[in-house]
Design an enzyme around this catalytic site. Structure first.
Site, PDB file in Angstrom:
ATOM      1  N   HIS A  33      -9.825  29.916-125.534  1.00 60.52           N
ATOM      2  CA  HIS A  33     -10.434  30.797-126.655  1.00 60.52           C
ATOM      3  C   HIS A  33     -10.729  32.185-126.256  1.00 60.52           C
ATOM      4  O   HIS A  33     -11.223  33.233-127.233  1.00 60.52           O
ATOM      5  CB  HIS A  33     -11.810  30.081-127.314  1.00 60.52           C
ATOM      6  CG  HIS A  33     -11.370  28.739-127.912  1.00 60.52           C
ATOM      7  ND1 HIS A  33     -10.436  28.263-128.944  1.00 60.52           N
ATOM      8  CD2 HIS A  33     -11.989  27.314-128.092  1.00 60.52           C
ATOM      9  CE1 HIS A  33     -10.439  27.345-129.202  1.00 60.52           C
ATOM     10  NE2 HIS A  33     -11.448  26.758-128.536  1.00 60.52           N
ATOM     11  N   HIS A  77      -8.290  22.620-131.150  1.00 65.46           N
ATOM     12  CA  HIS A  77      -8.517  23.872-131.711  1.00 65.46           C
ATOM     13  C   HIS A  77      -7.554  24.562-131.151  1.00 65.46           C
ATOM     14  O   HIS A  77      -6.839  24.628-130.248  1.00 65.46           O
ATOM     15  CB  HIS A  77      -9.856  24.485-131.044  1.00 65.46           C
ATOM     16  CG  HIS A  77     -10.960  23.477-131.146  1.00 65.46           C
ATOM     17  ND1 HIS A  77     -11.642  22.592-130.383  1.00 65.46           N
ATOM     18  CD2 HIS A  77     -11.932  23.324-132.481  1.00 65.46           C
ATOM     19  CE1 HIS A  77     -12.419  21.712-130.970  1.00 65.46           C
ATOM     20  NE2 HIS A  77     -12.758  22.641-132.319  1.00 65.46           N
ATOM     21  N   ASP A 125      -5.196  20.999-127.107  1.00 62.67           N
ATOM     22  CA  ASP A 125      -6.518  20.709-127.746  1.00 62.67           C
ATOM     23  C   ASP A 125      -6.358  20.933-129.062  1.00 62.67           C
ATOM     24  O   ASP A 125      -5.601  21.396-129.829  1.00 62.67           O
ATOM     25  CB  ASP A 125      -7.110  22.076-126.962  1.00 62.67           C
ATOM     26  CG  ASP A 125      -8.698  22.081-127.459  1.00 62.67           C
ATOM     27  OD1 ASP A 125      -9.320  21.852-126.255  1.00 62.67           O
ATOM     28  OD2 ASP A 125      -9.181  22.318-128.388  1.00 62.67           O
ATOM     29  N   ASP A 175      -9.984  16.880-127.251  1.00 63.31           N
ATOM     30  CA  ASP A 175     -10.921  16.726-128.452  1.00 63.31           C
ATOM     31  C   ASP A 175     -10.080  16.404-129.635  1.00 63.31           C
ATOM     32  O   ASP A 175     -10.538  16.215-130.887  1.00 63.31           O
ATOM     33  CB  ASP A 175     -11.712  17.796-128.631  1.00 63.31           C
ATOM     34  CG  ASP A 175     -11.086  19.284-128.505  1.00 63.31           C
ATOM     35  OD1 ASP A 175      -9.723  19.121-128.087  1.00 63.31           O
ATOM     36  OD2 ASP A 175     -11.569  20.365-128.479  1.00 63.31           O
TER      37      ASP A 175
HETATM   38 ZN   LIG Z   1     -11.147  22.100-128.389  1.00 67.80          ZN
END
Ligand SMILES: [Zn+2]
Length: 307
Positions: free
Chosen positions: A122, A161, A159, A242
């Site tokens: 991120h 996200h 992931d 996740d």
């Molecule tokens: Zn994540």
């Protein structure tokens, strides 16, 4: 041939405030789960500033360094906190993934997994966010090209996200093909399919409740053929776990075995096009038991496929 496990005790010294999901115990969960896999343990070095500077401006390095607290915490945003040990941990997280590239490129190991934290996918050029400070996997990709002379590097980020940071760091670099599959809508809100960079970004938004079948179909349709056509010379994986059904931060429904499946398929492409060279790095995964089991499923395949 074997698989390197790269980590460093400094990654335990990045301490987040009580109740924060990106906690020290995650590393114990992962390393504990990997015991008995007969991996080659390697200590993660600090990243060189020259490596970080391929992705982040000097001002970002200075800002992160200047933000490091002498005690307690400093919060860079609502989610992203620095403790006394965070700066070194972030340098070793990025340095560990770079080291993994060096080990795989030299042929000392067949593939590698960097069990490091803080995560990195991120972190944007000048913005730490989402528990991340430096874009470790993107930094490693640029190192592979600038130091080892590679012309085509692929990154696959599963992931849950969106890998907004990695996208920000590579979206103008056609030598990198970046895939991100992620739940949408979900934080950070980016990662729509129409975000394509210079034709090198492939975003695969997936629905809340996404099943194993929907996930596997999406990868079979949108990732593996395009990845194979790109003929990467190195494959990097942003391995966040996740998207597991048990994860508290998201709503996808993957099971442990899905992480083994996607790893097998990615190793198939790597075997075909780049001598099996795969470097994987830990990103998210916040249910400690599911994280440990999923990471073990992932690394067990890497170990079996190392050549
Ligand atoms: Zn994540």
């Amino acid at each position: 041939m074997t698989t390197a496990l790269i980590t460093h005790k400094a990654c335990y010294d990045h301490v987040t405030p009580p109740g924060h999901p990106e906690q020290v115990a995650r590393l114990d969960a992962v390393l504990g789960a990997l015991e008995g896999l007969d991996l080659v343990s390697v200590s993660a070095p600090m990243a060189a500033d020259d490596d970080l500077l391929r992705c982040h401006p000097q001002a970002h390095l200075n800002a992160v360094r200047d933000a490091a607290p002498a005690d307690g915490w400093r919060s860079l945003d609502a989610d992203t906190h620095m403790s006394v040990g965070t700066l070194e941990a972030a340098y070793r997280a990025a340095g560990g993934v770079v080291k993994a590239v060096d080990l795989v490129m030299s042929g000392e190991v067949g593939n590698a997994f960097a069990a490091v934290r803080p995560p990195g996918h991120h972190a944007e050029r000048e913005t730490p966010m989402g528990f991340c400070f430096f874009g470790s996997v993107a930094v490693a990709a640029k190192h592979a090209m600038e130091f080892h002379g590679l012309k085509r590097v692929a990154i696959v980020d599963f992931d849950v996200h969106h890998g907004n940071g990695t996208q920000d760091l590579v979206e103008e670099d056609a030598r990198v093909l970046f895939f991100s599959s992620h739940q949408m809508p979900l934080w950070p809100g980016t990662g729509a399919a129409h975000e394509t960079g210079v034709g090198n970004i492939v975003n695969i938004p997936l629905p809340e409740g996404c099943s194993s079948k929907v996930f596997r179909d999406a990868y079979t349709r949108e990732v593996f053929p395009r990845l194979a056509a790109f003929k990467p010379e190195l494959l990097l994986i942003s391995a966040g776990f996740d998207a597991h059904a048990a994860d508290p931060l998201a709503g996808m429904m993957l099971q442990d075995d899905d992480f083994a499946w996607v790893t097998q398929k990615l190793c198939d492409v790597a075997d075909e096009h780049c001598g099996g060279r795969v470097v994987s790095a830990l990103e998210g995964g916040y249910d400690l038991e599911a994280l440990g089991r999923s990471a073990r499923a992932h690394v067990k395949v890497l170990k079996e496929r190392a050549r």
